[in-house]
Design an enzyme around this catalytic site. Structure first.
Site, short mmCIF file in Angstrom:
data_model
loop_
_atom_site.label_atom_id
_atom_site.label_comp_id
_atom_site.label_asym_id
_atom_site.label_seq_id
_atom_site.Cartn_x
_atom_site.Cartn_y
_atom_site.Cartn_z
N ARG A 14 16.54 -12.15 -5.49
CA ARG A 14 16.80 -10.81 -4.95
C ARG A 14 18.24 -10.37 -5.24
O ARG A 14 18.53 -9.18 -5.33
CB ARG A 14 16.58 -10.78 -3.43
CG ARG A 14 15.12 -10.93 -3.02
CD ARG A 14 14.95 -10.49 -1.57
NE ARG A 14 13.75 -11.03 -0.95
CZ ARG A 14 12.53 -10.52 -1.09
NH1 ARG A 14 12.34 -9.46 -1.83
NH2 ARG A 14 11.51 -11.09 -0.50
N GLY A 47 11.65 -6.20 -0.24
CA GLY A 47 12.02 -5.91 -1.63
C GLY A 47 12.89 -4.69 -1.82
O GLY A 47 13.62 -4.58 -2.80
N ASP A 93 10.23 -0.86 -3.38
CA ASP A 93 10.80 -1.35 -4.64
C ASP A 93 9.89 -1.06 -5.82
O ASP A 93 10.32 -0.57 -6.84
CB ASP A 93 11.13 -2.86 -4.54
CG ASP A 93 9.94 -3.71 -4.10
OD1 ASP A 93 8.86 -3.15 -3.79
OD2 ASP A 93 10.07 -4.94 -4.06
N ASP A 111 2.58 -1.12 -7.71
CA ASP A 111 1.77 -1.83 -8.71
C ASP A 111 0.32 -1.39 -8.51
O ASP A 111 -0.10 -0.36 -9.02
CB ASP A 111 1.99 -3.33 -8.53
CG ASP A 111 1.38 -4.17 -9.65
OD1 ASP A 111 0.76 -3.59 -10.55
OD2 ASP A 111 1.51 -5.41 -9.62
N PHE A 155 6.29 -9.11 -14.99
CA PHE A 155 6.78 -9.49 -13.66
C PHE A 155 8.30 -9.42 -13.67
O PHE A 155 8.97 -10.12 -14.43
CB PHE A 155 6.29 -10.87 -13.24
CG PHE A 155 6.46 -11.06 -11.76
CD1 PHE A 155 5.55 -10.50 -10.87
CD2 PHE A 155 7.55 -11.74 -11.25
CE1 PHE A 155 5.73 -10.63 -9.50
CE2 PHE A 155 7.74 -11.87 -9.88
CZ PHE A 155 6.81 -11.31 -9.00
N VAL A 156 8.82 -8.57 -12.79
CA VAL A 156 10.27 -8.36 -12.77
C VAL A 156 10.89 -8.89 -11.48
O VAL A 156 10.23 -8.92 -10.44
CB VAL A 156 10.62 -6.87 -12.94
CG1 VAL A 156 10.36 -6.41 -14.36
CG2 VAL A 156 9.86 -5.98 -11.96
N ASP A 210 11.75 -10.13 -5.80
CA ASP A 210 11.82 -11.60 -5.73
C ASP A 210 10.63 -12.27 -6.41
O ASP A 210 9.58 -11.67 -6.64
CB ASP A 210 11.81 -12.03 -4.26
CG ASP A 210 10.41 -11.87 -3.64
OD1 ASP A 210 9.88 -10.75 -3.67
OD2 ASP A 210 9.86 -12.88 -3.16
P1 XMP Z 1 1.09 -3.40 -4.90
O1 XMP Z 1 0.10 -4.08 -5.78
O2 XMP Z 1 0.82 -3.60 -3.44
O3 XMP Z 1 2.41 -4.16 -5.25
O4 XMP Z 1 1.34 -1.97 -5.30
C1 XMP Z 1 3.58 -3.83 -4.65
C2 XMP Z 1 4.24 -5.09 -4.22
O5 XMP Z 1 3.88 -6.18 -5.06
C3 XMP Z 1 5.00 -6.92 -5.39
N1 XMP Z 1 5.17 -6.87 -6.85
C4 XMP Z 1 6.17 -7.39 -7.49
N2 XMP Z 1 7.23 -8.06 -7.03
N3 XMP Z 1 8.02 -8.27 -9.22
C5 XMP Z 1 8.16 -8.48 -7.91
O6 XMP Z 1 9.16 -9.09 -7.52
C6 XMP Z 1 6.97 -7.61 -9.77
O7 XMP Z 1 6.89 -7.43 -10.98
C7 XMP Z 1 6.00 -7.16 -8.83
N4 XMP Z 1 4.85 -6.47 -9.00
C8 XMP Z 1 4.38 -6.31 -7.75
C9 XMP Z 1 6.13 -6.34 -4.62
O8 XMP Z 1 6.23 -7.01 -3.40
C10 XMP Z 1 5.71 -4.94 -4.39
O9 XMP Z 1 6.31 -4.27 -3.31
#
Ligand code: XMP
Length: 180
Positions: free
Chosen positions: A166, A45, A101, A104, A153-154, A160
């Protein structure tokens, strides 16, 4: 692709501008320590963010690659993460900056951080393009943040859904009916 995006959250011009600011923040923070910095991107990402950010950093650096598995497809968070491919470079006694990227729940960066700390770097800092403030964890606090965003969700600019979008140049909100 365009019709799958409900709205643009952060346009490319704003991303560009913020990345230049971030690069200046990073350069200022590291000062003398910036020479020989090792950047560890969290794949995949962060690839577009990384490519833009490092070209704004005016010092000698190396890139170490590692691959972490994350949830695929489903637009949910908090899943298990694990190391898939080990780091390609020795970071012992080196200053390390992890580039991701989006932060969360913090599960991904928690795994990355614990893997990297085992190798005893001189310092370990984290830079994320986006931080979802709703679930931001107390134990993973990034040193550099591009934008704080709501819990939507972005996609785009490297982010992606099921490995699509992407290459969308802006950061956009995916139409919810596509993943709900
Ligand atoms: P965590 O929960 O591990 O999340 O902090 C980080 C990873 O979760 C994915 N992620 C997203 N990917 N749009 C995305 O394309 C989103 O809104 C999103 N929210 C979480 C992503 O892989 C990120 O590195």
């Amino acid at each position: 692709m365009e019709r799958d995006i409900a709205r643009i959250l952060i346009p490319r011009s704003r991303i560009r501008q913020r990345i230049s600011e971030l690069a200046r923040e990073i350069s200022r923070t590291y000062g003398e320590d910036s020479q020989g910095l090792i950047i560890v991107p969290v794949l995949a990402g962060s690839i577009i963010f990384l490519a833009d950010l490092i070209r704004d950093l005016p010092f000698k650096m190396k890139i170490g690659l590692m691959t972490i598995s994350r949830y695929r497809g489903a637009a949910t968070t908090g899943g298990e993460t694990q190391l898939l491919q080990d780091l390609t470079i020795d970071i012992t006694n080196r200053h390390v900056l992890v580039v991701d990227d989006i932060l969360d729940t913090g599960n991904t960066l928690r795994t990355v951080k614990s893997q990297l700390l085992q190798r005893k770097p001189a310092s370990l800092r984290i830079c994320v393009l986006l931080r979802k403030t709703a679930k931001a964890p107390n134990d993973i606090i990034p040193d550099f943040v591009g934008f704080d965003i709501d819990d939507v969700f972005v996609v785009g600019y490297g982010l992606d859904y099921d490995d699509n979008y992407r290459n969308w140049p802006d950061i956009g909100v995916l139409r919810p009916e596509l993943y709900e």
